[in-house]
Design a protein around this motif. Structure first.
Motif, PDB file in Angstrom:
ATOM      1  N   LEU A   5       0.822  -1.209   0.000  1.00 51.79           N
ATOM      2  CA  LEU A   5       0.000   0.000   0.000  1.00 51.79           C
ATOM      3  C   LEU A   5       0.858   1.262   0.000  1.00 51.79           C
ATOM      4  CD1 LEU A   5      -2.924  -0.891   2.452  1.00 51.79           C
ATOM      5  CD2 LEU A   5      -3.087  -0.454  -0.012  1.00 51.79           C
ATOM      6  N   ILE A   6       1.990   1.219   0.716  1.00 46.48           N
ATOM      7  CA  ILE A   6       2.893   2.373   0.752  1.00 46.48           C
ATOM      8  C   ILE A   6       3.438   2.645  -0.648  1.00 46.48           C
ATOM      9  CG2 ILE A   6       5.072   3.252   1.684  1.00 46.48           C
ATOM     10  CD1 ILE A   6       4.570   1.509   4.158  1.00 46.48           C
TER      11      ILE A   6
ATOM     12  N   ILE B 165      -5.540  -8.079  -7.450  1.00 41.29           N
ATOM     13  CA  ILE B 165      -6.200  -7.583  -8.666  1.00 41.29           C
ATOM     14  C   ILE B 165      -6.221  -6.063  -8.664  1.00 41.29           C
ATOM     15  CG2 ILE B 165      -8.433  -7.382  -9.826  1.00 41.29           C
ATOM     16  CD1 ILE B 165      -8.896 -10.329  -9.239  1.00 41.29           C
ATOM     17  N   ILE B 166      -6.506  -5.474  -7.509  1.00 40.02           N
ATOM     18  CA  ILE B 166      -6.519  -4.016  -7.391  1.00 40.02           C
ATOM     19  C   ILE B 166      -5.125  -3.452  -7.664  1.00 40.02           C
ATOM     20  CG2 ILE B 166      -6.854  -2.071  -5.796  1.00 40.02           C
ATOM     21  CD1 ILE B 166      -9.000  -3.771  -4.394  1.00 40.02           C
TER      22      ILE B 166
ATOM     23  N   LEU C 290       0.839 -10.338 -18.996  1.00 36.20           N
ATOM     24  CA  LEU C 290       1.017 -11.277 -17.886  1.00 36.20           C
ATOM     25  C   LEU C 290      -0.289 -11.495 -17.133  1.00 36.20           C
ATOM     26  CD1 LEU C 290       4.469 -10.242 -16.371  1.00 36.20           C
ATOM     27  CD2 LEU C 290       3.885 -12.433 -17.418  1.00 36.20           C
ATOM     28  N   PHE C 291      -1.063 -10.431 -16.978  1.00 33.09           N
ATOM     29  CA  PHE C 291      -2.355 -10.509 -16.290  1.00 33.09           C
ATOM     30  C   PHE C 291      -3.298 -11.460 -17.036  1.00 33.09           C
ATOM     31  CE2 PHE C 291      -6.574  -8.358 -15.336  1.00 33.09           C
ATOM     32  CZ  PHE C 291      -6.702  -8.920 -14.073  1.00 33.09           C
ATOM     33  N   ILE C 292      -3.355 -11.328 -18.343  1.00 33.87           N
ATOM     34  CA  ILE C 292      -4.200 -12.210 -19.161  1.00 33.87           C
ATOM     35  C   ILE C 292      -3.689 -13.652 -19.077  1.00 33.87           C
ATOM     36  CG2 ILE C 292      -4.930 -12.729 -21.525  1.00 33.87           C
ATOM     37  CD1 ILE C 292      -4.834  -9.698 -22.062  1.00 33.87           C
TER      38      ILE C 292
ATOM     39  N   PHE D 109      -1.344  -0.664 -11.219  1.00 28.96           N
ATOM     40  CA  PHE D 109      -0.027  -0.627 -11.858  1.00 28.96           C
ATOM     41  C   PHE D 109      -0.177  -0.420 -13.369  1.00 28.96           C
ATOM     42  CE2 PHE D 109       4.085  -1.964 -13.337  1.00 28.96           C
ATOM     43  CZ  PHE D 109       4.948  -1.633 -12.305  1.00 28.96           C
ATOM     44  N   ILE D 110      -1.119  -1.123 -13.972  1.00 26.60           N
ATOM     45  CA  ILE D 110      -1.363  -0.979 -15.405  1.00 26.60           C
ATOM     46  C   ILE D 110      -1.780   0.447 -15.743  1.00 26.60           C
ATOM     47  CG2 ILE D 110      -2.916  -1.666 -17.281  1.00 26.60           C
ATOM     48  CD1 ILE D 110      -2.907  -4.494 -16.073  1.00 26.60           C
ATOM     49  N   ALA D 111      -2.608   1.049 -14.894  1.00 31.64           N
ATOM     50  CA  ALA D 111      -3.124   2.391 -15.151  1.00 31.64           C
ATOM     51  C   ALA D 111      -2.025   3.451 -15.139  1.00 31.64           C
ATOM     52  CB  ALA D 111      -4.195   2.741 -14.112  1.00 31.64           C
ATOM     53  N   TYR D 112      -0.994   3.269 -14.304  1.00 33.48           N
ATOM     54  CA  TYR D 112       0.019   4.312 -14.132  1.00 33.48           C
ATOM     55  C   TYR D 112       1.372   3.988 -14.769  1.00 33.48           C
ATOM     56  CZ  TYR D 112      -3.100   6.670 -10.878  1.00 33.48           C
ATOM     57  OH  TYR D 112      -4.171   7.336 -10.315  1.00 33.48           O
ATOM     58  N   SER D 113       1.496   2.865 -15.448  1.00 34.74           N
ATOM     59  CA  SER D 113       2.782   2.507 -16.058  1.00 34.74           C
ATOM     60  C   SER D 113       2.888   3.087 -17.465  1.00 34.74           C
ATOM     61  CB  SER D 113       2.942   0.985 -16.108  1.00 34.74           C
ATOM     62  OG  SER D 113       1.859   0.389 -16.798  1.00 34.74           O
TER      63      SER D 113
END
Length: 248
Positions: free
Chosen positions: A27-28, A84-85, A105-107, A90-94
């Motif tokens: 979370l940090i 999952i969250i 990798l997620f798929i 991570f996907i949103a901000y990479s």
């Protein structure tokens, strides 16, 4: 309940507690990612592999797959939801290249889990189902624990622990140890073997942290006067130069 079963249950509860802290430790890191709107040099691979481990371990712990492992299912089901969250964040901000890699990798993770569920439900029964699901959970648990090896290599190379959070390493060690003992007491190699590996790897991370934490601080203090763009760990001047040339 005799002493052996009581001890087995106690380590299961302790394993649930330490695993929950392990799942919440990032979370940090994600607070920093969201604040900076960048994944910086953090790796998304450990979170994707942890998700697969949680899904497979939760499935393996179900009563119709293996016996006396419901505590394995409860905590790993919770962990899967949390991971999952993390992965979606991570996907949103990479950056584009990293996003494509983590999304792929997620798929892959969801596909592997789907195959394991389908085969175990419709093609296997009894001991063969336990063996198949146990082997799948063991293999990907070891891969999950091994995924921070790239970060450990970065720590050794840069002599800085900035991108290897201490609490994540600590709870990898505690969680691995707890479930290792749980697996030994329950005579379940599919729980004991991967978590024994995790215990050892967690100990190695803590040793690296002890060696390089002060060196990392000194390095950061020495660079404090330099304007650094934490998105890619490059000087802002370089980024500005690229922006002027049209290469963002």
């Amino acid at each position: 309940m005799d002493a052996h079963h009581a001890l087995h249950f106690t380590f299961g509860i302790f394993g649930n507690a330490t695993a929950l802290f392990l799942f919440l430790a990032p979370l940090i890191t994600f607070k920093r990612i969201i604040k900076s709107k960048s994944t910086e040099q953090f790796s998304g691979i450990p979170y994707v592999m942890t998700l697969l481990n949680c899904l497979l371990s939760a499935w393996y712990g179900l009563p119709f797959v293996s016996k006396n492992n419901i505590l394995v299912s409860t905590i790993n089901g919770t962990g899967a939801a949390i991971e999952i969250i993390y992965v979606l964040t991570f996907i949103a901000y990479s950056i584009k290249k990293e996003r494509a890699k983590i999304l792929g990798l997620f798929i892959f993770v969801l596909s592997v889990f789907g195959v394991v569920v389908f085969v175990s439900l419709f093609a296997l029964h009894g001991h063969s189902r336990t063996l198949f699901c146990g082997l799948a959970a063991t293999i990907f648990s070891i891969i999950m624990y091994a995924s921070p090896l790239s970060i450990m290599r970065m720590v050794i190379k840069t002599k800085s622990v900035e991108y290897m959070p201490f609490f994540l390493s600590l709870f990898v060690f505690l969680c691995g140890t707890s479930w290792f003992v749980f697996g030994l007491l329950g005579k379940d190699p599919f729980v004991a073997v991967p978590n024994g590996f995790g215990c050892g790897l967690g100990a190695m991370q803590l040793i690296l942290y002890a060696i390089y934490c002060n060196k990392g601080k000194s390095k950061n203090l020495a660079a404090a006067d330099k304007p650094v763009d934490m998105e890619l760990g490059k000087p802002q001047q370089e980024k500005q130069s690229r922006a002027q040339n049209g290469n963002v």
